[in-house]
Write an enzyme that holds these catalytic residues in place. Structure first.
Site, short mmCIF file in Angstrom:
data_model
loop_
_atom_site.label_atom_id
_atom_site.label_comp_id
_atom_site.label_asym_id
_atom_site.label_seq_id
_atom_site.Cartn_x
_atom_site.Cartn_y
_atom_site.Cartn_z
N HIS A 71 0.83 -1.21 0.00
CA HIS A 71 0.00 0.00 0.00
C HIS A 71 0.86 1.26 0.00
CE1 HIS A 71 -3.74 2.23 1.37
NE2 HIS A 71 -2.80 3.11 1.64
N GLU A 72 1.79 1.34 0.93
CA GLU A 72 2.61 2.55 1.03
C GLU A 72 3.61 2.65 -0.12
OE1 GLU A 72 1.77 4.85 2.98
OE2 GLU A 72 0.32 3.63 4.09
N HIS A 109 1.82 4.26 -3.02
CA HIS A 109 1.79 5.73 -2.89
C HIS A 109 3.13 6.35 -3.28
CE1 HIS A 109 -2.13 6.01 -1.15
NE2 HIS A 109 -1.82 5.48 0.02
#
Length: 223
Positions: free
Chosen positions: A26-27, A30
Site C-alpha cells: 500500500h505505502e 503511494h
C-alpha cells in the site's frame, strides 16, 4: 471463508504476515506513483521500496489486531511537485487502496483454484493445507478491509485526500480548517456503538460481499 476480524491465537501469525504484506505494498504504491509523477519527497526518504521496515507503524499494526482498524506510516507527498497537482494527487491517493484490492483479488483467485482442485477437502487437510487455507482467507479479507477502511473520508485516510482534491477551493479550505480535530471525530465514530455500527460496521458487512464477488469472478474465469 471464516470471519477473520476476530483474531484467534492460531490466526495471529497469518494476520501479522498479511499486514506486513498489505501495508508495505500500500505505502510503496503511494511512494512509487508520487515519484513517477515528479515528486521526489518519498524517494529521498527511502520510501520507494518494498522493505517493510520503511513502512510499518507498530502502533498502527497493534491497533488493527485489537480494534479491527489501523495504519502504516503515511508516505509524505508534496503535491506542488506534480504537473497537475489535483489529478495526480487523486491518483496517488487512490493507488494505495487499489493495491490492497488487487492483492485481495489475486488471493481470491488462488483460493478458488485450490478449492476447485480439491486442495481443501478433508482427505487432504494436513497442517500445511490448513496453513494455506488460513493464509489465503486472511490475505483476501484483510486486504478488502484495508481497501474499504482507507476510503473513509476522514484525514489522514486516502478517502479524505481524494475528496480534498476533488473539492472546490472554498470547500477545501473549510475541510482543512477542521483537520486538527479529525482524530477526535474519528475516535467518536469508532467508540460510540451506534455511530460505529452505521459507519465502520458497514465495512465489515461489505467484506463478505466483495469476497464472494471475487470468488464468482474466479468461477467464471476458471470454470
Amino acid at each position: 471463508m471464516e470471519n477473520l476480524l476476530a483474531f484467534s491465537f492460531e490466526q495471529l501469525p497469518f494476520v501479522l504476515l498479511v499486514l506486513i504484506i498489505a501495508f508495505t505494498v500500500h505505502e510503496f504504491a503511494h511512494a512509487y506513483s508520487a515519484y513517477k509523477f515528479g515528486d521526489p519527497t518519498a524517494k529521498l526518504l527511502g520510501r520507494v521500496t518494498l522493505n517493510p521496515a520503511r513502512h510499518i507503524d507498530v502502533l498502527g499494526m497493534l491497533l488493527i489486531l485489537l480494534a479491527g482498524f489501523g495504519w502504516a506510516r503515511p508516505v509524505p507527498v508534496t503535491r506542488e511537485n506534480f504537473s497537475r497537482p489535483r489529478l495526480m494527487g487523486i491518483i496517488v491517493s487512490a493507488v494505495g487502496p487499489l493495491s490492497n484490492l488487487l492483492i485481495a483479488f489475486i488471493g481470491a483467485m488462488i483460493y478458488y483454484v485450490c478449492l476447485r482442485n480439491g486442495v481443501f477437502i478433508e482427505a487432504n487437510y494436513s497442517r500445511g493445507v490448513e496453513a494455506l487455507d488460513i493464509f489465503l482467507s486472511t490475505l483476501v479479507q484483510l486486504n478488502v478491509l484495508l481497501f474499504l477502511f482507507n476510503l473513509i473520508p476522514l484525514p489522514p485516510l486516502d478517502g479524505y485526500r481524494i475528496l480534498e482534491d476533488l473539492a472546490p477551493l472554498p470547500l477545501r479550505r473549510k475541510m482543512q480548517a477542521i483537520e486538527p480535530y479529525s482524530i477526535f471525530i474519528f475516535l467518536i465514530i469508532v467508540f460510540i456503538p451506534p455511530l460505529r455500527q452505521n459507519t465502520i460496521g458497514r465495512i465489515y458487512d461489505w467484506i463478505g460481499d466483495i469476497t464472494n464477488a471475487f470468488l464468482r469472478i474466479a468461477q467464471m474465469i476458471f470454470g
